[in-house]
Design a protein around this motif. Structure first.
Motif, PDB file in Angstrom:
ATOM      1  N   ILE B  13    -140.717  34.676  24.683  1.00 60.84           N
ATOM      2  CA  ILE B  13    -139.818  33.535  24.497  1.00 60.84           C
ATOM      3  C   ILE B  13    -138.517  33.797  25.228  1.00 60.84           C
ATOM      4  O   ILE B  13    -138.207  34.945  25.601  1.00 60.84           O
ATOM      5  N   GLU B  14    -137.761  32.746  25.437  1.00 56.44           N
ATOM      6  CA  GLU B  14    -136.438  32.893  26.028  1.00 56.44           C
ATOM      7  C   GLU B  14    -135.423  33.128  24.908  1.00 56.44           C
ATOM      8  O   GLU B  14    -135.630  32.701  23.760  1.00 56.44           O
ATOM      9  N   LYS B  15    -134.327  33.811  25.285  1.00 56.48           N
ATOM     10  CA  LYS B  15    -133.290  34.043  24.276  1.00 56.48           C
ATOM     11  C   LYS B  15    -132.784  32.708  23.752  1.00 56.48           C
ATOM     12  O   LYS B  15    -132.789  31.696  24.453  1.00 56.48           O
ATOM     13  N   ARG B  16    -132.406  32.748  22.508  1.00 52.25           N
ATOM     14  CA  ARG B  16    -131.916  31.599  21.745  1.00 52.25           C
ATOM     15  C   ARG B  16    -133.042  30.697  21.232  1.00 52.25           C
ATOM     16  O   ARG B  16    -132.761  29.772  20.473  1.00 52.25           O
ATOM     17  N   GLN B  17    -134.275  30.951  21.651  1.00 54.17           N
ATOM     18  CA  GLN B  17    -135.389  30.199  21.063  1.00 54.17           C
ATOM     19  C   GLN B  17    -135.772  30.803  19.711  1.00 54.17           C
ATOM     20  O   GLN B  17    -135.282  31.867  19.323  1.00 54.17           O
ATOM     21  N   SER B  18    -136.644  30.119  18.994  1.00 57.53           N
ATOM     22  CA  SER B  18    -137.114  30.619  17.706  1.00 57.53           C
ATOM     23  C   SER B  18    -138.579  31.029  17.822  1.00 57.53           C
ATOM     24  O   SER B  18    -139.306  30.578  18.724  1.00 57.53           O
ATOM     25  N   GLN B  80    -134.526  33.267  14.478  1.00 55.37           N
ATOM     26  CA  GLN B  80    -133.904  32.065  15.013  1.00 55.37           C
ATOM     27  C   GLN B  80    -132.392  32.194  14.984  1.00 55.37           C
ATOM     28  O   GLN B  80    -131.809  32.269  13.891  1.00 55.37           O
ATOM     29  N   PRO B  81    -131.706  32.273  16.113  1.00 53.87           N
ATOM     30  CA  PRO B  81    -132.231  32.322  17.482  1.00 53.87           C
ATOM     31  C   PRO B  81    -132.499  33.762  17.910  1.00 53.87           C
ATOM     32  O   PRO B  81    -131.842  34.693  17.443  1.00 53.87           O
TER      33      PRO B  81
END
Lengths: 113, 114
Positions: B13-18, B80-81
């Motif tokens: 996942i990308e940073k700041r995603q959950s 999250q996140p």
């Protein structure tokens, strides 16, 4: 905080030979449990052997045995007749009150043909 | 007997995603643990459940991590996140508290945060 220390980050051994992995720990408890876990590349932690602190006799499981020195707070794992399938990361762990496991940093064991 | 089941095996996942991870313990095991294992280190406890109650969550970064164990069986761990430093293997384990035979682990979820 309770700590478990494994001072050997990496070890290697020839197939069929014997190797000993070291572990020391810190505790103020009189009775507790100690474990060695194996983690192959598949990542699943597999229980190798278990030692109850109040038992004087060292635990053995087939080719695996421990040298438990309670006064010295030392808990080493001996693997006899090493096999290629023993290649893995080995973790020493202590069970704290409440059944929480505290792990050492691990020893990567490589068995060479 | 079936072992501890975890899914997914891998997640990027990308940073700041959950992200959420799922765990199904061994049948009859009342105690469930979530551990975080950063590459090259030993597992570190995030949270321990006894049935559906939390026993220890002192090492859980509660500003971003949450976990629940509804009905005392399955459990979900959420981030999250996500931050880059959350990249790790997340291991679920279960045990029978009174027997003190150690914990049984699932195969873990490898999370990569980019």
């Amino acid at each position: 905080a309770q700590t478990v220390t494994q001072s050997q980050p990496e070890m290697s051994v020839q197939e069929a030979e014997t190797v000993t992995l070291s572990c020391t720990y810190d505790t103020s408890e009189s009775n507790y449990y100690l474990f060695w876990y194996k983690q192959p590349p598949s990542r699943q932690m597999i229980l190798v052997i278990r030692q109850e602190a109040y038992k004087q006799q060292n635990a053995t499981e087939n080719r695996f045995s421990v040298n438990f020195q309670k006064a010295a707070k030392s808990f080493s794992l001996k693997i006899s007749d090493s096999q290629l399938g023993d290649t893995a990361m080995y973790f020493c762990a202590k069970e704290t009150s409440g059944s929480r496991l505290t792990f050492g940093e691990g020893t990567q064991l490589t068995v060479n043909p | 007997e079936a072992g501890v089941a975890q899914s997914p095996r891998y997640k990027i996942i990308e940073k700041r995603q959950s992200v959420a991870f799922w765990c199904n313990p061994i049948s009859g095991h009342a105690t469930l643990y979530w551990y975080q294992q950063i590459l090259g280190q030993g597992p570190k406890l995030l949270i321990q459940f006894q049935n559906n109650g939390v026993v220890d969550d002192s090492q859980l970064p509660k500003d971003r991590f949450s976990a629940e164990r509804l009905k005392g069986v399955d459990s979900t761990l959420k981030i999250q996140p996500a931050k880059l430093e959350d990249s790790a293997v997340y291991l679920c384990a279960s045990s029978i508290l009174q027997r003190r035979i150690g914990a049984f682990f699932g195969q873990g979820t490898r999370l990569t945060v980019v």
